[in-house]
Design an enzyme around this catalytic site. Structure first.
Site, short mmCIF file in Angstrom:
data_model
loop_
_atom_site.label_atom_id
_atom_site.label_comp_id
_atom_site.label_asym_id
_atom_site.label_seq_id
_atom_site.Cartn_x
_atom_site.Cartn_y
_atom_site.Cartn_z
N ASP A 1 -4.99 1.43 10.77
CA ASP A 1 -6.38 1.07 11.02
C ASP A 1 -6.47 0.62 12.50
OD1 ASP A 1 -8.95 -0.01 10.87
OD2 ASP A 1 -8.66 -0.84 8.88
N GLY B 1 0.78 -1.24 0.00
CA GLY B 1 0.00 0.00 0.00
C GLY B 1 0.81 1.28 0.00
N GLU C 1 3.81 4.29 5.95
CA GLU C 1 2.60 3.48 5.80
C GLU C 1 1.52 4.27 5.06
OE1 GLU C 1 1.21 0.79 5.80
OE2 GLU C 1 1.66 -0.53 7.49
N PHE D 1 -14.34 2.45 4.18
CA PHE D 1 -13.38 1.72 3.34
C PHE D 1 -12.97 2.62 2.19
CE2 PHE D 1 -11.38 -1.27 0.65
CZ PHE D 1 -11.01 -2.34 1.45
N ARG E 1 -5.33 0.57 -6.64
CA ARG E 1 -4.16 1.23 -6.04
C ARG E 1 -3.68 2.39 -6.91
NH1 ARG E 1 -2.23 -2.24 -1.94
NH2 ARG E 1 -2.40 -4.45 -2.39
C1 PRP Z 1 -2.97 -2.23 5.20
C2 PRP Z 1 -2.04 -1.05 5.48
C3 PRP Z 1 -1.42 -1.39 6.79
C4 PRP Z 1 -2.49 -2.19 7.49
C5 PRP Z 1 -3.21 -1.33 8.47
O1 PRP Z 1 -2.26 -3.24 4.56
O2 PRP Z 1 -1.08 -0.88 4.46
O3 PRP Z 1 -0.24 -2.14 6.64
O4 PRP Z 1 -3.40 -2.66 6.49
O5 PRP Z 1 -4.15 -2.08 9.18
P1 PRP Z 1 -4.04 -2.28 10.77
O6 PRP Z 1 -3.72 -0.96 11.39
O7 PRP Z 1 -5.42 -2.76 11.13
O8 PRP Z 1 -2.99 -3.31 11.03
P2 PRP Z 1 -2.97 -4.41 3.76
O9 PRP Z 1 -3.20 -5.58 4.62
O10 PRP Z 1 -4.18 -3.88 3.06
O11 PRP Z 1 -1.83 -4.81 2.72
P3 PRP Z 1 -1.31 -3.98 1.45
O12 PRP Z 1 -0.52 -2.80 1.98
O13 PRP Z 1 -0.47 -4.94 0.70
O14 PRP Z 1 -2.53 -3.52 0.69
#
Ligand code: PRP
Length: 178
Positions: A102, A43, A98, A151, A164
């Site tokens: 979340d 991401g 990041e 979302f 993306r």
């Molecule tokens: C997303 C984002 C963070 C994480 C945040 O990654 O990039 O790493 O989720 O969520 P949290 O605070 O609840 O842990 P994702 O799993 O979507 O992977 P990606 O970056 O490959 O899309």
């Protein structure tokens, strides 16, 4: 029922302006420190690419990929590294980049993990903070935007691997026709 990007939450120009400011903050805070920006795949790639060019100081970059044990959500709270850094961060000034925070579980794990590698300093730069969803207390030194519990896709953020590449951040909406 399908889903598609709908209402724009943060326009392309707004993102660009904020990223410029964050780049300036990095330049100011890390002058003479040659920081290492660590992007969390996948991401953070788009944000990273813009942020590094907005920071007018010498800096290095690397990437790390994280996933979850079991299931597809992070709700288990058990995070693992699926692709590690390619360099040592010992004695380096490290900034984790990041796209979104979340529950906070991923960043909390990453911070703990990287801290054991003895960096000179360790901070977090997150483009989006969905603070209402937080389950784990974590300090975020730099935040681009605080967003509501919705979302979102675009500017690096995906829905099932798609969107993306959108240059703006939009809410994901149901598409009754699809
Ligand atoms: C997303 C984002 C963070 C994480 C945040 O990654 O990039 O790493 O989720 O969520 P949290 O605070 O609840 O842990 P994702 O799993 O979507 O992977 P990606 O970056 O490959 O899309």
């Amino acid at each position: 029922m399908g889903h598609r990007p709908g209402r724009v939450l943060i326009a392309q120009e707004e993102i660009a302006e904020r990223v410029r400011e964050l780049g300036q903050a990095l330049s100011r805070d890390y002058e003479g420190k040659d920081p290492l920006l660590v992007g969390a795949l996948k991401g953070a790639v788009v944000f990273m690419a813009d942020l590094m060019r907005a920071a007018e100081i010498p800096l290095a970059t690397d990437f790390i990929a994280v996933g979850s044990y079991g299931g597809t959500t992070r709700s288990s709270g058990v995070v693992k590294i699926t692709a590690d850094l390619s360099v040592s961060i010992e004695d380096r000034h490290v900034v984790i980049v990041e796209d979104i925070i979340d529950t906070g579980r991923t960043i909390s794990y990453l911070k703990r993990n990287l801290q054991t590698r003895r960096p000179a300093s360790l901070r977090v730069m997150a483009l989006l903070d969905k603070i209402e969803r937080r389950e784990v207390e974590v300090e975020l030194e730099y935040v681009g935007f605080t967003i509501p519990n919705q979302f979102v896709v675009g500017y690096g953020l995906d829905y099932r691997g798609l969107y993306r590449n959108l240059p703006r951040i939009a809410a994901l909406e149901e598409d009754p026709g699809a």
